[in-house]
Design an enzyme around this catalytic site. Structure first.
Site, PDB file in Angstrom:
ATOM      1  N   SER A 235      42.401  38.933  49.968  1.00  0.00           N
ATOM      2  CA  SER A 235      42.204  38.501  48.589  1.00  0.00           C
ATOM      3  C   SER A 235      41.541  37.126  48.561  1.00  0.00           C
ATOM      4  O   SER A 235      40.461  36.966  49.109  1.00  0.00           O
ATOM      5  CB  SER A 235      43.546  38.535  47.850  1.00  0.00           C
ATOM      6  OG  SER A 235      43.363  38.469  46.470  1.00  0.00           O
ATOM      7  N   ASP A 453      40.400  48.853  44.076  1.00  0.00           N
ATOM      8  CA  ASP A 453      41.081  47.550  44.032  1.00  0.00           C
ATOM      9  C   ASP A 453      40.996  46.950  42.629  1.00  0.00           C
ATOM     10  O   ASP A 453      39.910  46.746  42.101  1.00  0.00           O
ATOM     11  CB  ASP A 453      40.433  46.602  45.047  1.00  0.00           C
ATOM     12  CG  ASP A 453      41.326  45.412  45.374  1.00  0.00           C
ATOM     13  OD1 ASP A 453      41.853  44.784  44.429  1.00  0.00           O
ATOM     14  OD2 ASP A 453      41.495  45.106  46.556  1.00  0.00           O
ATOM     15  N   HIS A 483      45.524  46.967  45.913  1.00  0.00           N
ATOM     16  CA  HIS A 483      44.910  45.708  46.315  1.00  0.00           C
ATOM     17  C   HIS A 483      44.936  45.599  47.826  1.00  0.00           C
ATOM     18  O   HIS A 483      45.990  45.456  48.436  1.00  0.00           O
ATOM     19  CB  HIS A 483      45.675  44.556  45.678  1.00  0.00           C
ATOM     20  CG  HIS A 483      45.019  43.225  45.836  1.00  0.00           C
ATOM     21  ND1 HIS A 483      43.660  43.031  45.755  1.00  0.00           N
ATOM     22  CD2 HIS A 483      45.547  41.986  46.045  1.00  0.00           C
ATOM     23  CE1 HIS A 483      43.375  41.751  45.907  1.00  0.00           C
ATOM     24  NE2 HIS A 483      44.507  41.101  46.093  1.00  0.00           N
TER      25      HIS A 483
END
Length: 514
Positions: A235, A453, A483
């Protein structure tokens, strides 16, 4: 509601849930198309200008201590403190301490250290790393697993901008103001938060940027005794990894960037990306329940409007406000495993009980049963507001609202206002419109994107590959949900990443796992 990408502890835990193994396919031939540079090759340069007192420091590894926010990890784990410059422009000046955690490699053919950043910005690597170790157990055979609390986070001079009482009081502020009075309260709350951060952090507030953390990583590499940096960024950690590769291309070893932040997006572009990503995930969720995505989204939007007019009661005695409710809706979209929890929470809310949505929101906001809040969201804001140079005004945000509502009838309004509210009247100036991640001359970097995602939409994966530069970025796609990709149920993804990190096998650019 948070604008910035965040890899929450709850999300990491969700990836540890043993799900059914998905079918995989490989569009490539499965053979190596290149080799990642190993740590035993080309000698690397040191960070320029750093004194030997920092580059030659010896870490005093010892037993890890638990905190109120994080239990004591097992005996495999050791902790230490790394001294780094407060200001890299003054390398001989004041230093701060960064909390590190590691578990030593279990095999006999050790490659080096593998650094992990779990996102946020603001996520504590010291608290998450032990719980994530099971997911990366194959990597521990040849790597020391190492993570840290970046500056301003957790045990590394962690910033707390508000008391628990102040945080709970601020939950009544409407994040999508409907009139002048609510708009005034919204922006006043943002300004007050920034003042609280400035009071807590002092001069540290100007030195918690992604660039600062990337320089910390290279000092960490030297002190750990590695000639190359091997890194797993998730991320926001992908942005940090890209910035590191730009600053230290010759020091890049084997870098994995999973759940990729679009490096070409500015504040508004990033908000649009997330609105699209979460709406796309919501559509997929609604389809999985047999609902029409448009009709289902309108139903949820209508529920949020009713909660805005009259917050829902909960079993705890607190009220579920619209802001808490929308957080409760988007949190389960981080992982397909959590979709049933969203169904239960929405059903309960339709019946007038906000307890389940409030519990989901509290998990994201680091609130425990006693009413104590963690500081992840505080660190997230101080880091992203130091990074982001762009400061949209209230008038500019208002003008953007129709476009945001069109992108997402559920999340668009909140994302649109957040472009102006997140860093409103922030005490320090931002550093860049978009991060520089070009890394000519670096070893191949494996960039992993998930088509479903929500927080870091798939389109950002190709943008990162392109900006890293020709011959550097290598793209791996997973046609999945949630995610992140690694450890999410795809044998194809996991084996490709493991082969890259353990054997230096670089897959063909464009490989697809389904």
């Amino acid at each position: 509601m948070s604008r910035s990408v965040r890899w929450t502890a709850a999300t990491a835990a969700a990836l540890l849930v043993a799900g059914c193994s998905s079918g995989t396919s490989d569009s490539g031939d499965g053979k190596a198309s290149g080799n990642a540079t190993s740590s035993a090759t080309t000698s690397s340069r040191a960070s320029p200008g750093l004194p030997a007192s920092l580059t030659s420091q010896k870490l005093d590894w010892g037993r890890c201590e638990g905190t109120s926010d994080s239990p004591t990890p097992g005996s495999d784990w050791q902790c230490a403190t790394l001294r780094v410059p407060l200001d890299y422009a003054k390398p001989d000046g004041e230093t701060i301490g960064l909390a590190l955690i590691r578990a030593k490699a279990t095999g006999g053919s050790r490659i080096g250290s593998l650094l992990f950043n779990f996102g946020g910005p603001g996520q504590s690597g010291v608290s998450v790393m032990p719980s994530y170790a099971g997911t990366v157990s194959a990597l521990r055979e040849r790597y020391d697993l190492v993570s840290w609390d970046p500056r301003g986070v957790g045990a590394s001079e962690g910033v707390r901008c508000r008391s628990d009482k102040e945080i709970q009081a601020a939950e009544s502020v409407d994040p999508s103001p409907d009139n002048a009075a609510e708009e005034k309260a919204y922006f006043q709350d943002s300004a007050d938060f920034g003042k609280g951060c400035e009071k807590s952090a002092g001069k540290l507030l100007s030195h918690v940027s992604t660039t600062d953390s990337a320089r910390d990583m290279d000092l960490m590499r030297q002190v750990l005794g590695d000639t190359k940096t091997h890194y797993f960024g998730i991320s926001y950690g992908t942005e940090l990894g890209g910035v590191y590769a730009h600053l230290f291309p010759k020091n890049v070893g084997r870098l994995i960037l999973d759940a990729v932040v679009d490096p070409s997006a500015d504040v508004v572009g990033h908000a649009k990306n997330q609105a699209r990503g979460f709406q796309r995930a919501l559509d997929d969720y609604l389809k999985s329940t047999g609902q029409d995505p448009d009709q289902g989204s309108q139903k949820i939007a209508a529920l949020l409007q009713r909660i805005d007019a009259e917050p829902l009661p909960t079993s705890s005695g607190r009220k579920l406000t619209q802001g808490l409710a929308v957080t409760g809706v988007f949190v389960p979209l981080y992982s397909k495993h959590s979709w049933p929890a969203l169904t239960s929470a929405l059903d309960a809310a339709e019946q007038g009980d906000g307890s389940d949505l409030l519990a989901l929101s509290d998990g994201y906001n680091d609130r425990d049963a006693s009413g104590h809040y963690g500081t992840t969201t505080h660190a997230q804001r101080v880091i992203s507001c130091l990074d982001d140079k762009q400061r949209p005004t209230a008038a500019q945000a208002r003008k953007l609202l129709p476009e945001f509502r069109k992108i997402s009838p559920v999340f668009g309004e909140f994302m649109g206002w957040d472009t102006a509210g997140w860093c409103h009247d922030w005490p320090v100036a931002g550093q860049y419109d978009t991060p520089e991640v070009g890394a000519p001359g670096a070893a191949p970097v494996l960039v992993v994107g998930n088509t479903g995602d929500p927080a870091t939409p798939y389109e950002g994966t190709r943008k990162m590959v392109d900006e890293l530069g020709r011959g550097v970025g290598v793209m791996l796609t997973w046609k999945g949900e949630g995610h992140g990709a690694y450890g999410s149920g795809s044998d194809c993804v996991d084996s490709t990443v493991n082969a890259y990190l353990l054997d230096g096998t670089v897959p063909r650019d464009g490989k697809v796992c389904s």
